[in-house]
Design a protein around this motif. Structure first.
Motif, short mmCIF file in Angstrom:
data_model
loop_
_atom_site.label_atom_id
_atom_site.label_comp_id
_atom_site.label_asym_id
_atom_site.label_seq_id
_atom_site.Cartn_x
_atom_site.Cartn_y
_atom_site.Cartn_z
N ARG A 1 26.20 -39.20 31.00
CA ARG A 1 27.41 -39.28 30.17
C ARG A 1 27.35 -40.56 29.34
O ARG A 1 27.26 -41.66 29.89
CB ARG A 1 28.65 -39.29 31.07
N SER B 1 30.82 -44.15 31.23
CA SER B 1 29.42 -43.84 30.96
C SER B 1 28.62 -43.92 32.25
O SER B 1 28.87 -44.81 33.08
CB SER B 1 28.82 -44.80 29.93
N ASN C 1 30.25 -38.05 25.88
CA ASN C 1 29.98 -36.68 26.25
C ASN C 1 28.89 -36.59 27.32
O ASN C 1 28.06 -37.50 27.45
CB ASN C 1 29.51 -35.90 25.01
N ASN C 2 28.89 -35.51 28.07
CA ASN C 2 27.79 -35.22 28.98
C ASN C 2 26.66 -34.59 28.18
O ASN C 2 26.90 -33.66 27.39
CB ASN C 2 28.23 -34.26 30.08
#
Length: 431
Positions: free
Chosen positions: A158, A146, A186-187
């Motif tokens: 992220r 992250s 996820n981005n």
């Protein structure tokens, strides 16, 4: 002697006066004040002020080791006679791993600074891990788990998808596949509006590629639009709840058939509702999670993926091409999980999950490999914390997956269903 004494005393007095005057004219240097680290309580435990700034920082992480066992599922080996007839058949699991180990290190840095538009936050989570045996299919090495910035309601970077809710909060493993609903890092670029009393709403643009399932079956083309995710969330004394939705684009670059039809674009979607109840009347820290999701052309939002073990294979795909069109795949998932503290240092989780995936009839008619399937998982773990932030846990789970027949076809009994038992020992130290 008297005169000599007077002259000496007079000279000493003059020297003392001159010395005092000279000392008064010299510059005085003071030591720089020592600035000690100060606790920053505005953002919770573990934060302290960065010396010389109004920013607060928290540095932490964890070390985790897992030791796991899964019964090996070997492929079927056959013997034939001179005419090609099968005379014997058995499963050979000698070349499949049954055990595995994982070592994982995590470092977290959280920096927060007050501004006129709210707190400016920067967060980084970095992980390094090494997997062997049954864990070797997972990613080994170093990765940024992250990394994001939050300010004035905006989140960029992220992190956990804003669609997710339970996200495998209590279980260690996932059985035959990730059957506990969506759990995706996820981005993304998102905006969150807060309304008071614990209510908030978020709109998020998230990377589509991370969510693609079965790309080859509809020959996924380049990303044109990100997934659009939204949620409504409430956090109060009784617990929390969330309603999530997602819209995603499925587009293909394939040319199919004798007339070379170019497949265009269709859209998939998913919805999810979840609630988390705090149950302090049973024991401090007890919680109950309930969650359900439905997806059409967006299978990662229900946690569905390929299942392959031994002779058994169930393929998951967001869609497949039929006569130049992408026919989307539907599915749903339901998950329940309960955490109970037997004592302040001993806790246990019990959970179950069911996932069902259904293909369009036209897809099943054109592709023999694409068949409806379902999978269910139940399990429990028991965790002992002998000291604060140190866990020793054991977990056992059971999963079973089953493929469904189509239009009267007969599926080989060895390929119709498969089950699996997993056991895991975990040691974890947070700091």
């Amino acid at each position: 002697m008297i005169k000599l004494t007077r002259h000496l005393l007079g000279g000493a007095a003059c020297l003392a006066a001159v010395s005092s005057a000279s000392a008064a004219d010299l510059p005085v240097s003071k030591s720089a004040p020592v600035e000690y680290v100060r606790v920053c309580s505005a953002h919770g435990e573990g934060f302290f002020y960065v010396p010389g700034t109004d920013s607060c920082i928290k540095i932490g992480g964890r070390l985790r080791t897992d030791f796991a066992y899964t019964q090996p599922k070997g492929s079927t080996v056959t013997e034939t006679d001179g005419n090609g007839n099968v005379t014997a058949a058995w499963r050979d699991g000698r070349y499949r791993d049954a055990t595995g180990m994982r070592a994982q290190a995590r470092l977290e840095v959280d920096v927060r600074t007050p501004t006129d538009y709210g707190t400016l936050r920067a967060f980084l989570r970095y992980e390094i891990e090494k997997n062997t045996g049954i864990f070797s299919d997972d990613e080994s090495g170093a990765l940024v788990d992250s990394a994001y910035i939050q300010w004035a309601g905006v989140t960029a970077g992220r992190l956990q998808s804003f669609f997710d809710f339970y996200a495998s909060d209590l279980n260690f493993g996932n059985g035959l596949q990730g059957t506990f609903g969506s759990d995706t890092i996820n981005n993304l670029l998102a905006y969150t509006a807060t309304f008071g009393a614990g209510f908030s709403a978020t709109i998020s643009l998230e990377d589509r590629g991370t969510r693609n399932v079965g790309e080859d079956w509809y020959d996924v083309a380049g990303q044109r639009l990100p997934d659009v995710v939204a949620n409504l969330h409430v956090e109060q004394d009784w617990g929390s709840a969330q309603l999530s939705g997602a819209l995603r684009q499925l587009n293909s670059g394939a040319l199919y058939g004798p007339f070379a039809q170019r497949v265009d674009t269709t859209y998939g979607w998913a919805v999810q509702g979840g609630v988390k109840f705090s149950l302090p009347t049973l024991a401090e820290g007890d919680v109950l999670w309930l969650q359900a999701a439905y997806a059409d052309g967006a299978l990662t939002y229900i946690g569905a993926g390929d299942i392959e073990t031994g002779d058994f294979l169930s393929i998951a795909a967001d869609g497949a091409i039929v006569n130049g069109d992408i026919k989307t795949t539907r599915g749903w998932n339901a998950t329940a999980s309960f955490l109970h503290y037997w004592t302040p240092s001993v806790r246990q989780s019990l959970w179950g999950s069911y996932t069902d995936v259904s293909y369009d009839n036209a897809v099943k008619a054109d592709y023999a490999a694409l068949r409806n399937f379902d999978v269910w998982t139940v399990g429990s773990n028991l965790i002992w914390s002998p000291v604060s932030s140190f866990d020793i846990g054991v977990e056992v789970l059971y999963s079973k997956a089953e493929r469904k027949s189509f239009a009267g076809e007969i599926i080989d009994s060895r390929q119709k269903s498969e089950d699996q038992v997993q056991a895991r020992l975990r040691l974890q130290r947070e700091f």
